[in-house]
Scaffold this active site. Structure first.
Site, short mmCIF file in Angstrom:
data_model
loop_
_atom_site.label_atom_id
_atom_site.label_comp_id
_atom_site.label_asym_id
_atom_site.label_seq_id
_atom_site.Cartn_x
_atom_site.Cartn_y
_atom_site.Cartn_z
N HIS A 37 0.84 -1.21 0.00
CA HIS A 37 0.00 0.00 0.00
C HIS A 37 0.87 1.26 0.00
CE1 HIS A 37 -2.66 -2.97 2.25
NE2 HIS A 37 -3.44 -2.62 1.24
N GLY A 147 -2.51 -1.83 -7.30
CA GLY A 147 -1.37 -2.75 -7.34
C GLY A 147 -1.55 -3.82 -8.40
N VAL A 148 -0.45 -4.11 -9.10
CA VAL A 148 -0.47 -5.17 -10.11
C VAL A 148 -0.62 -6.54 -9.44
CG1 VAL A 148 0.97 -6.29 -11.87
CG2 VAL A 148 0.80 -3.82 -11.79
N ASP A 150 -3.01 -7.40 -7.78
CA ASP A 150 -4.39 -7.74 -8.15
C ASP A 150 -4.58 -7.37 -9.63
OD1 ASP A 150 -5.62 -8.41 -5.38
OD2 ASP A 150 -4.51 -6.56 -5.07
N VAL A 176 4.89 -5.35 -4.44
CA VAL A 176 5.96 -5.30 -3.43
C VAL A 176 6.00 -6.67 -2.74
CG1 VAL A 176 6.77 -4.15 -1.33
CG2 VAL A 176 5.61 -2.83 -3.11
N MET A 184 3.43 -9.17 -0.71
CA MET A 184 2.83 -8.65 0.53
C MET A 184 1.32 -8.62 0.39
SD MET A 184 5.27 -5.71 1.93
CE MET A 184 6.99 -6.08 2.25
N ARG A 187 -3.65 -10.34 4.07
CA ARG A 187 -4.08 -11.67 4.49
C ARG A 187 -2.92 -12.56 4.96
NH1 ARG A 187 -7.64 -10.57 0.11
NH2 ARG A 187 -9.83 -10.94 0.61
P1 AMP Z 1 -6.28 -4.09 -0.53
O1 AMP Z 1 -6.19 -3.30 0.72
O2 AMP Z 1 -5.79 -5.49 -0.40
O3 AMP Z 1 -7.63 -3.99 -1.19
O4 AMP Z 1 -5.27 -3.42 -1.53
C1 AMP Z 1 -5.35 -2.05 -1.84
C2 AMP Z 1 -4.46 -1.77 -3.01
O5 AMP Z 1 -3.12 -2.14 -2.67
C3 AMP Z 1 -4.84 -2.58 -4.26
O6 AMP Z 1 -4.68 -1.77 -5.40
C4 AMP Z 1 -3.84 -3.70 -4.24
O7 AMP Z 1 -3.57 -4.23 -5.51
C5 AMP Z 1 -2.61 -3.00 -3.68
N1 AMP Z 1 -1.68 -3.97 -3.13
C6 AMP Z 1 -1.95 -4.97 -2.26
N2 AMP Z 1 -0.84 -5.71 -2.03
C7 AMP Z 1 0.15 -5.16 -2.79
C8 AMP Z 1 1.53 -5.46 -2.98
N3 AMP Z 1 2.12 -6.48 -2.36
N4 AMP Z 1 2.23 -4.68 -3.82
C9 AMP Z 1 1.65 -3.63 -4.46
N5 AMP Z 1 0.35 -3.30 -4.30
C10 AMP Z 1 -0.40 -4.05 -3.48
#
Ligand code: AMP
Length: 290
Positions: A37, A147-148, A150, A176, A184, A187
Protein backbone atom coordinates in the site's frame (compact mmCIF):
# COMPACT_ATOMS: atom_id res chain seq x y z
CA UNK A 1 -3.83 14.23 8.22
CA UNK A 2 -7.53 14.99 8.01
CA UNK A 3 -9.89 12.06 8.58
CA UNK A 4 -13.14 12.21 6.65
CA UNK A 5 -15.98 9.90 7.57
CA UNK A 6 -18.95 11.22 5.63
CA UNK A 7 -19.71 11.77 1.97
CA UNK A 8 -20.93 15.30 2.73
CA UNK A 9 -17.55 16.24 4.28
CA UNK A 10 -15.83 14.70 1.29
CA UNK A 11 -17.83 16.84 -1.16
CA UNK A 12 -16.85 19.97 0.78
CA UNK A 13 -13.20 19.00 0.70
CA UNK A 14 -13.34 18.28 -3.03
CA UNK A 15 -14.85 21.72 -3.68
CA UNK A 16 -12.04 23.35 -1.67
CA UNK A 17 -9.38 21.45 -3.61
CA UNK A 18 -11.00 22.35 -6.92
CA UNK A 19 -11.05 26.02 -5.98
CA UNK A 20 -7.33 25.86 -5.24
CA UNK A 21 -6.79 23.88 -8.45
CA UNK A 22 -4.92 21.14 -6.56
CA UNK A 23 -4.54 17.69 -8.09
CA UNK A 24 -5.72 14.74 -6.02
CA UNK A 25 -4.22 11.22 -6.14
CA UNK A 26 -6.37 8.44 -4.70
CA UNK A 27 -5.31 5.10 -3.22
CA UNK A 28 -8.29 2.82 -2.40
CA UNK A 29 -7.53 0.16 0.24
CA UNK A 30 -9.19 -2.19 2.69
CA UNK A 31 -6.72 -1.23 5.41
CA UNK A 32 -4.27 -3.24 7.51
CA UNK A 33 -1.63 -1.41 5.55
CA UNK A 34 1.72 -2.83 4.48
CA UNK A 35 4.59 -1.78 2.25
CA UNK A 36 2.58 -2.66 -0.87
CA UNK A 37 0.00 0.00 0.00
CA UNK A 38 2.81 2.39 0.92
CA UNK A 39 4.34 2.02 -2.52
CA UNK A 40 1.03 3.10 -4.06
CA UNK A 41 0.98 6.11 -1.71
CA UNK A 42 4.54 7.02 -2.65
CA UNK A 43 3.64 6.95 -6.34
CA UNK A 44 0.53 9.04 -5.70
CA UNK A 45 2.55 11.59 -3.71
CA UNK A 46 5.15 11.91 -6.43
CA UNK A 47 2.53 12.86 -9.03
CA UNK A 48 -0.07 14.87 -7.10
CA UNK A 49 -0.31 17.90 -4.85
CA UNK A 50 -2.64 16.10 -2.44
CA UNK A 51 -3.13 12.40 -1.68
CA UNK A 52 -6.18 10.68 -0.27
CA UNK A 53 -6.33 7.06 0.93
CA UNK A 54 -9.59 5.26 1.60
CA UNK A 55 -10.00 2.42 4.05
CA UNK A 56 -13.20 0.52 3.50
CA UNK A 57 -13.67 -3.24 3.77
CA UNK A 58 -16.34 -3.51 1.13
CA UNK A 59 -18.81 -6.24 2.11
CA UNK A 60 -20.09 -6.43 -1.47
CA UNK A 61 -16.86 -7.86 -2.85
CA UNK A 62 -16.56 -10.77 -0.39
CA UNK A 63 -18.17 -13.88 -1.73
CA UNK A 64 -17.33 -15.83 1.44
CA UNK A 65 -18.45 -14.48 4.82
CA UNK A 66 -15.50 -16.24 6.56
CA UNK A 67 -13.06 -14.23 4.41
CA UNK A 68 -14.86 -11.02 5.39
CA UNK A 69 -14.94 -12.04 9.08
CA UNK A 70 -11.23 -12.96 9.09
CA UNK A 71 -10.14 -9.80 7.28
CA UNK A 72 -7.57 -8.12 9.59
CA UNK A 73 -8.07 -4.57 10.81
CA UNK A 74 -6.15 -2.07 12.94
CA UNK A 75 -7.20 1.44 12.03
CA UNK A 76 -5.08 3.16 14.70
CA UNK A 77 -1.96 1.54 13.30
CA UNK A 78 -3.06 2.42 9.77
CA UNK A 79 -3.59 6.06 10.74
CA UNK A 80 -0.02 6.25 12.09
CA UNK A 81 1.39 4.75 8.90
CA UNK A 82 -0.57 7.21 6.78
CA UNK A 83 0.58 10.17 8.89
CA UNK A 84 4.21 8.99 8.65
CA UNK A 85 3.85 8.71 4.89
CA UNK A 86 2.56 12.29 4.62
CA UNK A 87 -0.92 11.38 3.38
CA UNK A 88 -3.19 14.43 3.39
CA UNK A 89 -6.61 12.82 3.80
CA UNK A 90 -8.04 9.51 4.96
CA UNK A 91 -11.55 8.65 3.77
CA UNK A 92 -12.87 6.17 6.31
CA UNK A 93 -16.62 5.72 5.86
CA UNK A 94 -18.84 3.25 7.71
CA UNK A 95 -20.73 0.54 5.83
CA UNK A 96 -23.96 2.46 6.52
CA UNK A 97 -22.49 5.61 5.01
CA UNK A 98 -21.56 3.73 1.82
CA UNK A 99 -24.64 1.50 1.67
CA UNK A 100 -27.50 3.21 3.54
CA UNK A 101 -30.00 0.76 2.05
CA UNK A 102 -30.30 -1.95 -0.58
CA UNK A 103 -29.05 -0.86 -4.00
CA UNK A 104 -31.64 -0.41 -6.74
CA UNK A 105 -29.03 -0.76 -9.46
CA UNK A 106 -26.53 -3.57 -9.88
CA UNK A 107 -23.42 -3.58 -12.01
CA UNK A 108 -22.46 -6.59 -14.12
CA UNK A 109 -18.93 -7.14 -15.42
CA UNK A 110 -19.14 -9.05 -18.70
CA UNK A 111 -15.56 -9.07 -19.96
CA UNK A 112 -12.17 -9.83 -18.39
CA UNK A 113 -13.87 -11.83 -15.62
CA UNK A 114 -14.52 -15.26 -17.14
CA UNK A 115 -11.19 -16.52 -15.72
CA UNK A 116 -9.04 -16.36 -12.55
CA UNK A 117 -10.75 -14.69 -9.54
CA UNK A 118 -13.71 -13.77 -11.74
CA UNK A 119 -14.60 -17.48 -11.79
CA UNK A 120 -13.53 -18.57 -8.31
CA UNK A 121 -15.03 -15.54 -6.56
CA UNK A 122 -18.48 -15.06 -8.13
CA UNK A 123 -19.78 -11.53 -7.59
CA UNK A 124 -16.38 -10.24 -6.45
CA UNK A 125 -15.70 -7.90 -9.36
CA UNK A 126 -19.31 -6.70 -9.39
CA UNK A 127 -18.71 -5.65 -5.77
CA UNK A 128 -15.39 -4.04 -6.71
CA UNK A 129 -16.77 -1.96 -9.59
CA UNK A 130 -19.79 -0.93 -7.52
CA UNK A 131 -17.73 0.40 -4.63
CA UNK A 132 -15.21 2.03 -6.98
CA UNK A 133 -17.92 3.77 -8.98
CA UNK A 134 -19.20 5.19 -5.70
CA UNK A 135 -15.71 6.13 -4.47
CA UNK A 136 -14.75 7.71 -7.81
CA UNK A 137 -17.92 9.83 -7.73
CA UNK A 138 -17.51 10.76 -4.07
CA UNK A 139 -13.79 11.59 -4.23
CA UNK A 140 -13.42 12.67 -7.89
CA UNK A 141 -9.65 12.13 -7.98
CA UNK A 142 -7.37 13.03 -10.87
CA UNK A 143 -5.36 9.82 -10.54
CA UNK A 144 -5.99 6.43 -9.00
CA UNK A 145 -3.36 3.87 -8.00
CA UNK A 146 -3.79 0.10 -8.01
CA UNK A 147 -1.37 -2.75 -7.34
CA UNK A 148 -0.47 -5.17 -10.11
CA UNK A 149 -0.64 -7.83 -7.39
CA UNK A 150 -4.39 -7.74 -8.15
CA UNK A 151 -3.84 -7.73 -11.90
CA UNK A 152 -7.36 -8.78 -12.86
CA UNK A 153 -8.62 -5.88 -10.75
CA UNK A 154 -6.37 -3.54 -12.76
CA UNK A 155 -7.82 -4.97 -16.00
CA UNK A 156 -11.40 -4.53 -14.74
CA UNK A 157 -10.80 -1.00 -13.38
CA UNK A 158 -9.19 -0.07 -16.70
CA UNK A 159 -12.44 -1.16 -18.41
CA UNK A 160 -14.59 0.62 -15.79
CA UNK A 161 -12.80 3.92 -16.38
CA UNK A 162 -13.01 3.51 -20.14
CA UNK A 163 -16.61 2.28 -20.35
CA UNK A 164 -18.05 4.82 -17.91
CA UNK A 165 -15.87 7.77 -19.00
CA UNK A 166 -14.37 8.57 -15.64
CA UNK A 167 -11.93 11.44 -16.07
CA UNK A 168 -9.31 9.60 -14.00
CA UNK A 169 -5.81 8.33 -14.86
CA UNK A 170 -5.13 4.74 -13.76
CA UNK A 171 -1.62 3.94 -12.52
CA UNK A 172 -0.70 0.26 -12.05
CA UNK A 173 2.03 -0.16 -9.41
CA UNK A 174 4.44 -3.15 -9.29
CA UNK A 175 3.96 -5.81 -6.63
CA UNK A 176 5.96 -5.30 -3.43
CA UNK A 177 7.38 -8.55 -2.06
CA UNK A 178 8.83 -9.87 1.17
CA UNK A 179 12.55 -10.72 0.98
CA UNK A 180 11.74 -14.35 0.11
CA UNK A 181 9.51 -13.25 -2.76
CA UNK A 182 6.07 -13.66 -1.18
CA UNK A 183 3.77 -10.89 -2.39
CA UNK A 184 2.83 -8.65 0.53
CA UNK A 185 -0.82 -8.99 1.48
CA UNK A 186 -2.95 -8.04 4.47
CA UNK A 187 -4.08 -11.67 4.49
CA UNK A 188 -0.53 -13.01 5.09
CA UNK A 189 -1.00 -12.56 8.88
CA UNK A 190 -3.60 -15.35 8.71
CA UNK A 191 -1.00 -17.89 7.54
CA UNK A 192 0.28 -20.50 9.98
CA UNK A 193 4.11 -20.50 10.34
CA UNK A 194 4.52 -23.57 8.14
CA UNK A 195 2.20 -22.11 5.51
CA UNK A 196 4.10 -18.81 5.60
CA UNK A 197 7.39 -20.65 5.12
CA UNK A 198 6.26 -22.53 2.02
CA UNK A 199 4.26 -19.61 0.55
CA UNK A 200 7.50 -18.27 -0.97
CA UNK A 201 7.24 -21.04 -3.57
CA UNK A 202 4.22 -19.35 -5.13
CA UNK A 203 6.39 -16.60 -6.62
CA UNK A 204 9.10 -19.12 -7.47
CA UNK A 205 6.50 -21.13 -9.39
CA UNK A 206 5.63 -18.02 -11.41
CA UNK A 207 9.31 -17.43 -12.20
CA UNK A 208 9.61 -21.07 -13.20
CA UNK A 209 6.71 -20.47 -15.59
CA UNK A 210 8.53 -17.43 -16.96
CA UNK A 211 11.68 -19.49 -17.57
CA UNK A 212 9.60 -22.05 -19.40
CA UNK A 213 8.06 -19.34 -21.60
CA UNK A 214 11.48 -17.90 -22.37
CA UNK A 215 13.02 -21.19 -23.42
CA UNK A 216 10.06 -22.90 -25.10
CA UNK A 217 7.11 -22.06 -27.28
CA UNK A 218 4.29 -19.97 -25.84
CA UNK A 219 1.95 -22.89 -25.22
CA UNK A 220 -0.61 -22.06 -22.57
CA UNK A 221 -1.38 -25.60 -21.43
CA UNK A 222 2.32 -26.48 -21.11
CA UNK A 223 3.03 -23.40 -18.98
CA UNK A 224 0.09 -24.25 -16.71
CA UNK A 225 1.30 -27.85 -16.45
CA UNK A 226 4.87 -26.83 -15.54
CA UNK A 227 3.76 -24.31 -12.89
CA UNK A 228 1.37 -26.86 -11.45
CA UNK A 229 4.08 -29.52 -11.16
CA UNK A 230 6.35 -27.02 -9.41
CA UNK A 231 3.66 -25.98 -6.95
CA UNK A 232 2.55 -29.54 -6.22
CA UNK A 233 6.15 -30.45 -5.41
CA UNK A 234 6.61 -27.54 -3.00
CA UNK A 235 3.40 -26.51 -1.29
CA UNK A 236 0.66 -28.15 0.76
CA UNK A 237 -2.01 -25.48 0.12
CA UNK A 238 -4.85 -26.27 -2.28
CA UNK A 239 -4.39 -24.78 -5.70
CA UNK A 240 -7.45 -22.73 -6.66
CA UNK A 241 -6.22 -21.85 -10.14
CA UNK A 242 -3.14 -21.57 -12.31
CA UNK A 243 -3.55 -19.84 -15.63
CA UNK A 244 -1.65 -18.19 -18.41
CA UNK A 245 -3.65 -15.62 -20.40
CA UNK A 246 -3.33 -12.54 -22.55
CA UNK A 247 -3.21 -9.28 -20.59
CA UNK A 248 -5.29 -7.18 -20.04
CA UNK A 249 -7.98 -8.91 -22.12
CA UNK A 250 -7.47 -12.18 -20.20
CA UNK A 251 -8.35 -14.54 -23.00
CA UNK A 252 -6.66 -17.88 -23.48
CA UNK A 253 -4.91 -17.22 -26.79
CA UNK A 254 -1.36 -16.32 -25.82
CA UNK A 255 1.32 -15.25 -28.27
CA UNK A 256 4.35 -13.02 -28.55
CA UNK A 257 2.08 -10.33 -30.02
CA UNK A 258 0.79 -9.10 -26.67
CA UNK A 259 1.53 -9.13 -22.95
CA UNK A 260 0.64 -12.23 -21.00
CA UNK A 261 -0.07 -12.97 -17.36
CA UNK A 262 0.77 -16.09 -15.38
CA UNK A 263 -1.49 -16.09 -12.32
CA UNK A 264 -1.92 -18.38 -9.34
CA UNK A 265 -4.32 -18.61 -6.39
CA UNK A 266 -3.76 -20.93 -3.43
CA UNK A 267 -6.03 -21.71 -0.51
CA UNK A 268 -4.53 -22.08 2.94
CA UNK A 269 -6.58 -22.74 6.07
CA UNK A 270 -7.40 -19.11 6.83
CA UNK A 271 -6.09 -17.23 3.83
CA UNK A 272 -6.36 -17.40 0.07
CA UNK A 273 -3.23 -16.04 -1.60
CA UNK A 274 -2.98 -14.72 -5.15
CA UNK A 275 0.05 -13.72 -7.15
CA UNK A 276 0.99 -13.15 -10.78
CA UNK A 277 3.62 -11.94 -13.17
CA UNK A 278 2.95 -10.02 -16.37
CA UNK A 279 5.36 -10.68 -19.22
CA UNK A 280 6.05 -8.69 -22.37
CA UNK A 281 6.58 -10.18 -25.83
CA UNK A 282 10.15 -11.15 -24.90
CA UNK A 283 8.99 -12.95 -21.77
CA UNK A 284 10.39 -10.21 -19.53
CA UNK A 285 8.53 -9.10 -16.42
CA UNK A 286 6.57 -5.86 -16.78
CA UNK A 287 5.72 -3.81 -13.72
CA UNK A 288 8.59 -5.09 -11.61
CA UNK A 289 12.25 -5.92 -11.54
CA UNK A 290 13.59 -9.32 -12.52
P1 AMP B 1 -6.28 -4.09 -0.53
O1 AMP B 1 -6.19 -3.30 0.72
O2 AMP B 1 -5.79 -5.49 -0.40
O3 AMP B 1 -7.63 -3.99 -1.19
O4 AMP B 1 -5.27 -3.42 -1.53
C1 AMP B 1 -5.35 -2.05 -1.84
C2 AMP B 1 -4.46 -1.77 -3.01
O5 AMP B 1 -3.12 -2.14 -2.67
C3 AMP B 1 -4.84 -2.58 -4.26
O6 AMP B 1 -4.68 -1.77 -5.40
C4 AMP B 1 -3.84 -3.70 -4.24
O7 AMP B 1 -3.57 -4.23 -5.51
C5 AMP B 1 -2.61 -3.00 -3.68
N1 AMP B 1 -1.68 -3.97 -3.13
C6 AMP B 1 -1.95 -4.97 -2.26
N2 AMP B 1 -0.84 -5.71 -2.03
C7 AMP B 1 0.15 -5.16 -2.79
C8 AMP B 1 1.53 -5.46 -2.98
N3 AMP B 1 2.12 -6.48 -2.36
N4 AMP B 1 2.23 -4.68 -3.82
C9 AMP B 1 1.65 -3.63 -4.46
N5 AMP B 1 0.35 -3.30 -4.30
C10 AMP B 1 -0.40 -4.05 -3.48
Amino acid sequence: MKIIKTIEEMHKLKNELQMKNQSLGFVPTMGYLHDGHRKLIKEAKSLNEKVIVSIFVNPLQFNQSSDFDNYPSDVERDENILKDDGVDFLFYPSADEMYPGPLAIQMNVVRRTDSLCGVSRPGHFEGVVTVLTKLFNIIQPNDVYFGVKDAQQVAVVDALIEDFNFDINLYPVPTVRETDGLAMSSRNVNLEPKEREEAKYIYQALLYGQQYIQSHKWTRTDVIHEVKEFLNANITGDIDYIDCLSFPELNDEISENHDIIIAVAVYYKKARLIDNIILNHQGRIKFGSE
